[in-house]
Write a protein that holds these residues in place. Structure first.
Motif, short mmCIF file in Angstrom:
data_model
loop_
_atom_site.label_atom_id
_atom_site.label_comp_id
_atom_site.label_asym_id
_atom_site.label_seq_id
_atom_site.Cartn_x
_atom_site.Cartn_y
_atom_site.Cartn_z
N TRP A 184 -9.60 -32.62 -33.22
CA TRP A 184 -9.56 -33.69 -32.23
C TRP A 184 -10.66 -33.52 -31.20
N ASN A 185 -11.17 -34.65 -30.70
CA ASN A 185 -11.97 -34.70 -29.49
C ASN A 185 -10.97 -34.79 -28.34
N THR A 186 -11.30 -34.28 -27.19
CA THR A 186 -10.39 -34.40 -26.05
C THR A 186 -11.17 -34.85 -24.83
N GLU A 187 -10.44 -35.53 -23.95
CA GLU A 187 -11.04 -35.93 -22.68
C GLU A 187 -9.92 -36.11 -21.67
N PRO A 188 -10.21 -35.87 -20.39
CA PRO A 188 -9.17 -36.05 -19.37
C PRO A 188 -8.88 -37.53 -19.18
N PHE A 189 -7.61 -37.84 -18.89
CA PHE A 189 -7.24 -39.20 -18.55
C PHE A 189 -7.48 -39.35 -17.05
N PRO A 190 -8.43 -40.18 -16.64
CA PRO A 190 -8.90 -40.15 -15.25
C PRO A 190 -7.89 -40.58 -14.20
N SER A 191 -6.96 -41.48 -14.51
CA SER A 191 -6.07 -41.97 -13.45
C SER A 191 -4.72 -41.28 -13.44
N ALA A 192 -4.55 -40.21 -14.21
CA ALA A 192 -3.27 -39.50 -14.23
C ALA A 192 -3.06 -38.75 -12.91
N GLN A 193 -1.79 -38.70 -12.48
CA GLN A 193 -1.46 -37.98 -11.24
C GLN A 193 -1.41 -36.47 -11.48
N VAL A 194 -1.23 -36.08 -12.74
CA VAL A 194 -1.28 -34.67 -13.12
C VAL A 194 -2.38 -34.54 -14.16
N ARG A 195 -2.79 -33.32 -14.45
CA ARG A 195 -3.83 -33.12 -15.46
C ARG A 195 -3.27 -33.55 -16.82
N TYR A 196 -3.95 -34.49 -17.44
CA TYR A 196 -3.50 -35.05 -18.71
C TYR A 196 -4.71 -35.15 -19.63
N ILE A 197 -4.61 -34.57 -20.81
CA ILE A 197 -5.72 -34.53 -21.77
C ILE A 197 -5.40 -35.49 -22.91
N VAL A 198 -6.29 -36.42 -23.18
CA VAL A 198 -6.13 -37.35 -24.30
C VAL A 198 -6.76 -36.73 -25.53
N ALA A 199 -6.01 -36.70 -26.63
CA ALA A 199 -6.50 -36.20 -27.91
C ALA A 199 -6.94 -37.41 -28.74
N LYS A 200 -8.14 -37.32 -29.31
CA LYS A 200 -8.71 -38.46 -30.04
C LYS A 200 -9.17 -38.03 -31.43
N ALA A 201 -8.93 -38.91 -32.39
CA ALA A 201 -9.50 -38.77 -33.73
C ALA A 201 -10.68 -39.74 -33.76
N GLY A 202 -11.88 -39.21 -33.70
CA GLY A 202 -13.04 -40.08 -33.51
C GLY A 202 -12.95 -40.72 -32.14
N ASP A 203 -12.95 -42.06 -32.10
CA ASP A 203 -12.83 -42.77 -30.82
C ASP A 203 -11.41 -43.23 -30.53
N ALA A 204 -10.48 -42.99 -31.46
CA ALA A 204 -9.11 -43.50 -31.32
C ALA A 204 -8.20 -42.45 -30.69
N GLY A 205 -7.54 -42.81 -29.59
CA GLY A 205 -6.56 -41.93 -28.98
C GLY A 205 -5.33 -41.83 -29.86
N VAL A 206 -4.85 -40.61 -30.08
CA VAL A 206 -3.66 -40.41 -30.91
C VAL A 206 -2.53 -39.75 -30.14
N GLY A 207 -2.85 -39.15 -29.00
CA GLY A 207 -1.80 -38.48 -28.24
C GLY A 207 -2.36 -37.87 -26.98
N GLY A 208 -1.48 -37.23 -26.25
CA GLY A 208 -1.87 -36.60 -25.00
C GLY A 208 -1.23 -35.23 -24.85
N MET A 209 -1.80 -34.43 -23.96
CA MET A 209 -1.30 -33.09 -23.69
C MET A 209 -1.20 -32.89 -22.19
N MET A 210 -0.13 -32.25 -21.79
CA MET A 210 0.07 -31.97 -20.37
C MET A 210 0.86 -30.69 -20.19
#
Length: 195
Positions: A28-54
């Motif tokens: 997976w590619n990962t990137e932070p979700f910018p507007s989250a109130q807590v640290r939230y990492i978006v997991a992506k397959a290519g450009d498609a988000g598939v889930g998140g981690m917190m």
């Protein structure tokens, strides 16, 4: 219709380790979700988000909850479906709550205690990935105290249909379920040796 699960979320005790692990193992590619109130990492397959981690919230960790993945089931009306699940014997951990720019969600369990979330997403739906697309979740499985009772609950609440059934010998029956004619998961009774 694709899988009724539209998002997956990992609650973990070490977010940095989890992010590195899934990037290396799943790709997976990962990137932070910018507007989250807590640290939230978006997991992506290519450009498609598939889930998140917190990081697991303190109140959840205080209950002795181990790190876990949870699935979000699509609901057009989170509040009504949350009430219906409670009326059917489920438990509500989080009533319907808005996430700005994302949608409305709740946290519930089925009558046997399996936890999942409901989500009414905001904005247009993206095109679902074809079944078994690399990097996307390909199967959903439930170990239940009584899979037949569990199936009745999910069938009533979400319209899931029975598909093929497999005899696993001493381990009992494995029931595949489908939505819209697509096999998306299975249920079976939890083995006695599993806590």
């Amino acid at each position: 219709m694709a899988s009724p699960f539209i998002w997956y979320e990992l609650m973990t005790s070490d977010l940095d380790v989890a992010e590195r692990f899934y990037k290396a193992v799943v790709g997976w590619n990962t990137e932070p979700f910018p507007s989250a109130q807590v640290r939230y990492i978006v997991a992506k397959a290519g450009d498609a988000g598939v889930g998140g981690m917190m990081t697991m919230p303190d109140d959840v960790a205080a209950m002795g909850t181990p790190p876990m993945w949870l699935g979000y089931i699509r609901s057009d009306d989170v509040d009504a479906k949350t009430a219906a699940i409670k009326a059917a014997g489920g438990t509500v951990y989080q009533e319907g709550t808005d996430i700005p720019d994302v949608g409305r969600f709740s946290v519930v369990t089925d009558p046997q205690g399996a936890t999942f979330m409901l989500l009414a997403p905001k904005g247009p739906d993206g095109e679902p990935a074809a079944p078994m697309t690399p990097g996307h979740i390909g199967w959903n499985e439930l170990m239940a105290a009584d899979w037949q009772t569990a199936f009745d609950f999910y069938s009533t609440q979400f319209g899931w249909k029975k598909d093929q059934t497999f005899d696993m010998g001493e381990k009992g029956t494995y029931q595949i379920f489908n939505t819209g004619g697509n096999s998306v998961g299975g249920m079976y009774n939890k083995p006695k040796e599993v806590p």
